[in-house]
Design a protein around this motif. Structure first.
Motif, PDB file in Angstrom:
ATOM      1  N   ASN A  12       1.094  -1.410  -0.381  1.00 12.31           N
ATOM      2  CA  ASN A  12      -0.382  -0.012   0.012  1.00 12.31           C
ATOM      3  C   ASN A  12       0.786   1.185  -0.167  1.00 12.31           C
ATOM      4  OD1 ASN A  12      -2.362  -1.664   0.618  1.00 12.31           O
ATOM      5  ND2 ASN A  12      -1.946  -1.503   2.152  1.00 12.31           N
ATOM      6  N   TRP A  13       2.139   1.127  -0.214  1.00 13.42           N
ATOM      7  CA  TRP A  13       3.143   2.417  -0.162  1.00 13.42           C
ATOM      8  C   TRP A  13       2.514   3.157  -1.099  1.00 13.42           C
ATOM      9  CZ3 TRP A  13       4.480   4.954  -5.178  1.00 13.42           C
ATOM     10  CH2 TRP A  13       4.411   3.772  -5.815  1.00 13.42           C
ATOM     11  N   PRO A  14       1.498   3.514  -2.494  1.00 14.90           N
ATOM     12  CA  PRO A  14       1.435   5.042  -2.593  1.00 14.90           C
ATOM     13  C   PRO A  14       0.444   6.242  -1.081  1.00 14.90           C
ATOM     14  CG  PRO A  14       1.019   3.340  -4.090  1.00 14.90           C
ATOM     15  CD  PRO A  14       0.977   2.008  -2.561  1.00 14.90           C
ATOM     16  N   SER A  46      16.144   9.915   6.003  1.00 14.96           N
ATOM     17  CA  SER A  46      17.541  10.091   5.820  1.00 14.96           C
ATOM     18  C   SER A  46      17.597   8.644   5.209  1.00 14.96           C
ATOM     19  CB  SER A  46      18.807  10.468   5.891  1.00 14.96           C
ATOM     20  OG  SER A  46      19.181   9.355   7.039  1.00 14.96           O
ATOM     21  N   GLY A  47      16.067   7.530   5.477  1.00 15.91           N
ATOM     22  CA  GLY A  47      15.771   6.786   4.503  1.00 15.91           C
ATOM     23  C   GLY A  47      14.712   5.717   4.404  1.00 15.91           C
ATOM     24  N   VAL A  48      14.577   5.247   3.685  1.00 17.70           N
ATOM     25  CA  VAL A  48      13.667   4.636   3.220  1.00 17.70           C
ATOM     26  C   VAL A  48      13.575   3.239   2.917  1.00 17.70           C
ATOM     27  CG1 VAL A  48      11.237   4.403   2.506  1.00 17.70           C
ATOM     28  CG2 VAL A  48      12.076   6.802   2.312  1.00 17.70           C
ATOM     29  N   ILE A  89       8.422   2.935  -5.421  1.00 16.55           N
ATOM     30  CA  ILE A  89       8.860   4.455  -3.689  1.00 16.55           C
ATOM     31  C   ILE A  89       9.674   5.326  -4.701  1.00 16.55           C
ATOM     32  CG2 ILE A  89       8.667   4.335  -1.315  1.00 16.55           C
ATOM     33  CD1 ILE A  89       8.411   1.784  -0.796  1.00 16.55           C
ATOM     34  N   ALA A  90      10.821   5.178  -4.851  1.00 16.75           N
ATOM     35  CA  ALA A  90      11.780   5.663  -4.894  1.00 16.75           C
ATOM     36  C   ALA A  90      11.659   6.766  -6.376  1.00 16.75           C
ATOM     37  CB  ALA A  90      12.817   5.300  -5.793  1.00 16.75           C
ATOM     38  N   GLU A  91      10.767   6.306  -7.358  1.00 14.57           N
ATOM     39  CA  GLU A  91      10.169   7.059  -8.391  1.00 14.57           C
ATOM     40  C   GLU A  91       9.117   7.639  -7.607  1.00 14.57           C
ATOM     41  OE1 GLU A  91      11.437   7.736 -11.543  1.00 14.57           O
ATOM     42  OE2 GLU A  91      12.566   5.881 -12.212  1.00 14.57           O
ATOM     43  N   VAL A 147      17.168   4.906  -0.566  1.00 16.51           N
ATOM     44  CA  VAL A 147      15.656   4.059  -0.277  1.00 16.51           C
ATOM     45  C   VAL A 147      16.158   2.937  -0.424  1.00 16.51           C
ATOM     46  CG1 VAL A 147      13.418   2.941  -2.263  1.00 16.51           C
ATOM     47  CG2 VAL A 147      13.818   5.557  -1.250  1.00 16.51           C
ATOM     48  N   VAL A 148      15.717   1.940   0.095  1.00 11.76           N
ATOM     49  CA  VAL A 148      16.506   0.623   0.088  1.00 11.76           C
ATOM     50  C   VAL A 148      15.557  -0.819   0.454  1.00 11.76           C
ATOM     51  CG1 VAL A 148      18.204  -0.414   1.637  1.00 11.76           C
ATOM     52  CG2 VAL A 148      18.504   1.507   1.388  1.00 11.76           C
TER      53      VAL A 148
END
Lengths: 480, 403
Positions: A268-270, A292-294, A303-305, A399-400
Motif C-alpha cells: 500500500n506504499w502509494p 534520510s532513509g526509506v 517508491i523511489a520514483e 531507498v533500500v
C-alpha cells in the motif's frame, strides 16, 4: 552595524576580537560578534555555583511563570541587541540573513522555542514524567506515597550549538526552569536565537548570573565541555566522537532517521508517499528528525520514483518567499562539497539518484553568492551501498529494500523510526530494538513533535540524579 | 649583581643606545640602518671566510653566482642568498653549523618541533645569554627586582627557553625554578584528540608550579605562556594554591591566595603567538589586577632569539607590537607571494626573519606567522610587527599554543 556582545553573567561584554556576519544573498555585513577566549570562559565558570543557588532560591511555580513570560517576550517584545533593540520580525530577518534559512523556516523554528517556553510546565511534565516540581525547591518530597529525592549533577549546563538548525534551541531552553544556569556557545552564523532567548529570560526576571553566551572558537568550546558538569554537543561525528565516552556530554550528532514499511504495509506504499516526502523534506530537510532513509521489503523502485517525482518540484526560492522550501547555503563551498561527495559515491555501482531525470537539472543550484542543494532520492540495490545510510544538510533520502526479518539488524543507529505496520510480532521486535531512539508506529511523520515526552535525551535526568533519602523525625526542643 | 659575561663584547648591543629621548627618531632610524649594514658585512665575512666560516655556508657558497665576501655590502644585498629553508636544519651533522672560528667551544643544541619526524636543530653557544641579557635591560626593576627568584612555567627538554630564562634570572641575581613540560607529548595528545589526557597533563604542569609557589622560595617573577598563565590563574582562583599550602601543612596567609598577585608574583615575562590583544586585555583586567602585576609579551623562537614589545595597556587598545633585537636579528613583513616586497605600514604580510650573529646566520627565513608591519619608534628605530598570528595559509595544519 549591529554589535552582538558576549553575555557574561547577564552583562554584555564587548571584545577586542570580533567576527563579522554577512547576509547570505548580498554579502553585506549584518553584525559583528564579540569573540571571547577559553580562558575567560574557564574563569567565569567558577562563579556559576552561586548563580545556580540564585535560581534554586526561586520557587518552582514562580520560576515557571517567569519562563512563560520569557516565551511571550521572546516572540513579541523589543529586546536589547547590543547597543540597540530588536523586534521579533527583525530577529527573523537577521537570522535568515546570516544562516540562509528562509524566513518561513526561521518563524516556524522560533515558534518551537516560543512553544517550549510558554508551555514549560507541559515540557517539564514530559521530562520528569509528571513529578511535582516542588522537588526542585526542597530537594525531596513524597509523591503518591513515594519518596522522591534528586540532586543537581552540575552547576551549569553547557551547550555547543549549531548554525544550521534553529529548532535545536528548544532542547536547552528548559534548563532555566530546571534551575540550572546556561553556558552557551552559539553557532558562528546563529548567535541571534541564543542571544534573544537570554534577553527574554533577563527581561522576565531571571537572575543575570545564570545567563551566559560565549561566541568563541574551537578551544573555547572545549573549555565549555570541560568546565561545565553537563553539556549538550551538536555536530557531525567528527565533532562528537571525541566525547562519546564522556557521560557528562550529551551528543546530538546525525539522526539517520528513517521511514520503514512493514510487510503488511509495503503493497500500500502509494498511501504513504506524502508522509514519506514530508518526513524527508520538512523544514528544508536539515533536521536530525528528517528521514534520510526509506526501508521497505519490496517496491523500492516504485517508491523511489514516486518520491522523486514529487521532490523534483521542490525548488530554490528567495529567503523571504513565504513558500520557500529549501535553505540556502550561506557558504556555497559547502554545498559544492556535499554535492561532489554524493556524485563520488554514486560512482559506486548499485545506486541511482532518481530526482535528476524528473527535475532535468543538477542537484547543485547557484545564484549570485548563494547555493542550494535540490532534493535527492537515491535508490540503492543493497544496504551496504555507501549511500544507503547517509545524512546530508538538504532533503536527501536513500531507498533500500530489505526483508522485514532483517531490517532492524541492518538500519544502524536511528534517532527516529516511523514504522508503518500493524503486525503485532514486528511491533514487539520494534519495542525491544536498541537501534531506535524514538519510535513511531503507524503512519506518522518522523518529524512530529511530542512535547509530553523527552526528545533526544532527557534534560532532567542529565541535570539531576535520583538518590535514596531518609530523614528521621526532627527533634524540636523547647526554647530552640 | 650580574653574572660575568663570557662572550665577546662585540656581540652585545645594548638596547639603551637608542633610549635617549633627545635624539630625533629620524636620526635614530638612520643610525640603526648604518649599524645594521655594517653588522651584516661583519657577519657574512665571519660565516663565509675560510678561517672562521661555517661549514654549511662555505659549502652553499660553492653554488652561488656571487661572492658573499665582496658582494654583500648591506641589508639590501641579503636577497642574494634567496630564502632560507627550514629543512636545512633537520638532521645532521650538527657540526656543519658550528663556525670554524668557534670550534672547541662548549656547544648546546636546541630543537623546535619534533613531534613526528626530525626536529629542527640549532646549535648555540652564547647567543641565548646575549639575547636575554639585552632583553633584561628593557625590564623594569620595579616589577622584576634584582635578586628576585623566578618560576619558569614553560617547555623544558631540548629547548632554549628553559636555559634562557634560567640565565635571565641568574643575570638579574636570582634563581629560576623550573617545571617538567614536554610539549611534544601534548601535541601528540591533541592530534589523537585525547583532550582529557591533554588537560590532565596541563594540570600536572600547573601542580608543579603551585608546589614551587608554595615552597617558600620568594618567587616574584615568572615566565609563562598565555595558555599556562590562564591555567595557573584558574587554578589559583579556584583555591588550588591554598589547597597546596594546606597539603604541605602550611598556614594560608591572611587574605588568602586566590590571585596571581596574592601568590606574590609581581612581574611576568611571557611569550607565544596566542598573545592577542584580547587575551592581553583579559590578562591585564581579570588575571593581573588591572595591571598591578606587570606583564611584558615577547615574540621569539630558537632561531631568532626574542623580540621585545612596546609597553602594552588600555591606552593603546592592548595592541602588541614586536621589535627584533637589531642588528642581531631583523623582522620584515613581506608579501606572502614575493618575499622581496615589504608590505606597507599597517598592512598584513608574512613574517620574514633574518638572524645575524656570529654563531648563526639565517638569512630571510619565512616564519609560520603573519602580522601587520609597524613603523619604527623611539626605543626601537626600525620596523616591527604587530598582530602576530599563525600564517593563514598554514594555520589549519599547525597545532599552536599547546603550552
Amino acid at each position: 552595524m549591529i554589535h552582538i556582545p558576549a553575555i557574561r553573567q547577564g552583562n554584555p561584554y564587548k571584545s577586542l576580537e570580533k567576527t563579522t556576519l554577512v547576509h547570505h544573498v548580498t554579502g553585506d555585513p549584518l553584525a559583528e560578534v564579540s569573540q571571547v577566549t577559553g580562558s575567560m570562559i574557564a574563569r567565569d565558570l567558577s562563579k556559576l555555583e552561586s548563580a545556580r543557588k540564585e535560581l534554586q532560591a526561586i520557587p518552582a511555580a514562580e520560576m515557571l511563570a517567569k519562563v512563560k513570560l520569557a516565551g511571550k517576550l521572546f516572540a513579541t517584545a523589543e529586546l536589547p541587541l547590543g547597543d540597540g533593540i530588536q523586534s521579533f520580525e527583525d530577529y527573523l530577518r537577521n537570522l535568515s540573513g546570516s544562516t540562509g534559512a528562509p524566513i518561513v523556516f526561521c518563524r516556524r523554528n522560533a515558534g518551537k522555542v516560543q512553544y517550549v517556553l510558554e508551555h514549560i510546565d507541559e515540557i517539564l511534565a514530559g521530562l520528569t514524567r509528571g513529578m511535582d516540581l516542588r522537588v526542585l525547591d526542597q530537594g525531596h518530597l513524597v509523591q503518591d506515597g513515594r519518596m522522591m529525592c534528586f540532586y543537581p549533577t552540575t552547576s551549569s549546563l553547557g551547550a555547543i550549538l549549531p548554525s544550521n538548525s534553529p529548532g535545536v534551541h528548544s532542547l536547552w531552553v528548559p534548563s532555566i526552569a530546571l534551575k540550572m544556569p546556561l553556558v552557551l556557545k552559539p553557532g558562528r552564523e546563529e548567535p541571534w536565537t541564543p542571544y534573544r532567548v537570554l534577553q527574554a529570560f533577563k527581561a522576565a526576571g531571571i537572575p543575570g548570573g545564570a545567563l551566559n553566551m560565549y561566541p568563541t572558537d574551537h578551544s573555547g568550546a572545549g573549555e565549555i565541555l570541560r568546565g561545565t558538569g553537563r553539556s549538550l554537543l551538536f555536530g557531525d561525528s567528527t565533532t562528537t566522537d571525541p566525547y562519546k565516552n564522556d557521560h557528562r556530554v550529551e551528543l546530538h550528532g546525525p539522526g539517520y532517521s528513517k521511514v520503514i514499511l512493514g510487510e503488511d504495509a509495503a503493497d500500500n506504499w502509494p498511501d504513504y508517499i506524502d508522509l514519506i516526502v514530508e518526513s524527508v523534506c520538512a523544514n528544508g530537510g536539515r533536521a536530525c528528525v528528517n528521514a534520510s532513509g526509506v526501508w521497505t521489503p519490496r517496491h523500492g523502485r516504485e517508491i523511489a520514483e514516486a518520491m522523486a517525482e514529487k521532490m523534483a518540484r521542490v525548488k530554490p526560492r528567495a529567503w523571504d518567499n513565504p513558500d520557500a522550501e529549501l535553505s540556502a547555503f550561506a557558504n556555497p563551498d559547502i554545498a559544492d562539497r556535499i554535492s561532489g561527495m554524493i556524485d563520488g559515491l554514486l560512482a559506486n555501482p548499485g545506486a541511482e539518484d532518481l530526482v535528476l531525470k524528473h527535475r532535468g537539472t543538477p542537484r547543485l543550484y547557484k545564484e549570485g553568492r548563494c547555493a542550494w542543494l535540490q532534493p535527492s532520492v537515491v535508490l540503492c540495490d543493497s544496504h551496504q551501498h555507501p549511500l544507503a545510510n547517509k545524512e546530508f544538510l538538504f532533503p536527501y533520502a536513500s531507498v533500500v529494500e530489505a526483508d522485514q526479518d532483517e531490517i532492524l539488524e541492518l538500519i544502524g543507529p536511528t534517532l527516529v523510526a516511523s514504522v508503518i505496520t500493524e503486525d503485532v510480532g514486528f511491533i514487539e521486535k520494534l519495542l525491544s530494538c536498541r537501534n531506535i531512539d524514538r519510535l513511531n508506529v503507524g503512519p506518522l511523520r518522523t518529524n512530529i513533535l511530542m512535547w509530553d515526552q523527552p526528545h533526544e535525551g532527557n534534560l532532567f535526568t542529565h541535570l539531576y540524579k535520583q538518590r535514596a533519602f531518609a530523614q528521621a523525625p526532627l527533634k524540636r526542643h523547647a526554647g530552640v | 649583581m650580574s653574572s660575568q659575561k663570557v662572550y665577546d663584547k662585540v656581540d652585545y648591543f645594548s638596547p639603551a643606545r637608542f633610549f635617549d629621548p633627545t635624539v630625533a627618531l629620524a636620526k635614530k632610524v638612520d643610525q640603526a640602518k648604518a649599524e645594521l649594514d655594517k653588522h651584516i658585512v661583519d657577519i657574512v665575512r665571519w660565516h663565509f671566510s675560510a678561517e672562521t666560516g661555517t661549514p654549511f655556508w662555505l659549502e652553499m657558497a660553492k653554488s652561488y653566482k656571487f661572492d658573499p665576501l665582496k658582494d654583500v655590502k648591506g641589508f639590501n644585498d641579503l636577497h642574494l642568498f634567496g630564502a632560507f629553508e627550514d629543512d636545512w636544519l633537520r638532521g645532521g651533522p650538527i657540526s656543519r653549523w658550528v663556525p670554524k672560528g668557534f670550534q672547541g667551544r662548549p656547544t648546546y643544541v636546541f630543537e623546535t618541533g619534533g613531534t613526528t619526524g626530525l626536529p629542527k636543530s640549532r646549535m648555540v653557544m652564547d647567543d641565548f645569554r646575549i639575547d636575554y641579557e639585552m632583553m633584561s635591560e628593557t625590564l623594569p626593576d620595579q616589577y622584576f627586582p634584582r635578586g628576585a627568584n623566578w618560576v619558569m612555567l614553560g617547555p623544558s627538554g631540548p629547548r632554549r627557553l628553559r636555559l634562557a630564562i634560567e640565565h635571565l634570572a641568574q643575570h638579574r641575581g636570582g634563581i629560576s625554578f623550573c617545571v617538567d613540560l614536554d610539549p611534544r607529548w601534548v601535541v601528540k595528545l591533541i592530534k589523537m584528540k585525547n583532550f582529557e589526557q591533554a588537560n590532565l597533563y596541563k594540570e600536572h604542569c600547573i601542580d608543579q608550579t603551585l608546589s614551587v609557589l608554595a615552597g617558600g622560595h620568594n618567587i616574584q617573577c615568572m615566565f609563562t605562556t598565555p595558555k599556562l598563565l590562564s591555567a595557573l590563574d584558574e587554578a589559583i582562583r579556584n583555591g588550588k594554591l591554598e589547597e597546596k599550602y594546606r597539603s604541605l601543612g602550611k598556614k594560608v596567609p591572611a587574605g588568602g591566595l586566590r590571585s596571581i598577585k596574592a601568590a606574590g608574583i609581581i612581574g611576568i615575562f611571557s611569550g607565544g603567538t596566542e598573545f592577542t590583544p584580547q587575551f592581553t586585555r583579559e590578562a591585564y583586567e581579570e588575571m593581573l589586577d588591572n595591571g598591578e602585576v606587570y606583564m611584558t609579551p615577547t615574540y621569539g623562537n630558537t632561531l631568532m632569539g626574542l623580540a621585545c614589545s612596546k609597553p602594552i595597556g588600555p591606552e593603546d587598545g592592548f595592541k602588541i607590537s614586536y621589535y627584533a633585537p637589531q642588528p642581531r636579528a631583523v623582522i620584515e613583513v613581506v608579501e606572502p607571494k614575493d618575499y622581496s616586497k615589504k608590505v606597507g605600514y599597517g598592512e598584513t604580510g608574512r613574517v620574514l626573519l633574518t638572524t645575524l650573529t656570529r654563531e648563526f646566520f639565517v638569512p630571510r627565513f619565512a616564519e609560520r606567522d603573519e602580522g601587520e608591519r609597524e613603523a619604527p619608534f623611539e626605543k626601537y628605530p626600525w620596523d616591527g610587527v604587530s598582530g602576530v598570528r599563525p600564517f593563514s595559509e598554514l594555520a589549519s595544519t599547525t597545532v599552536v599554543g599547546v603550552y
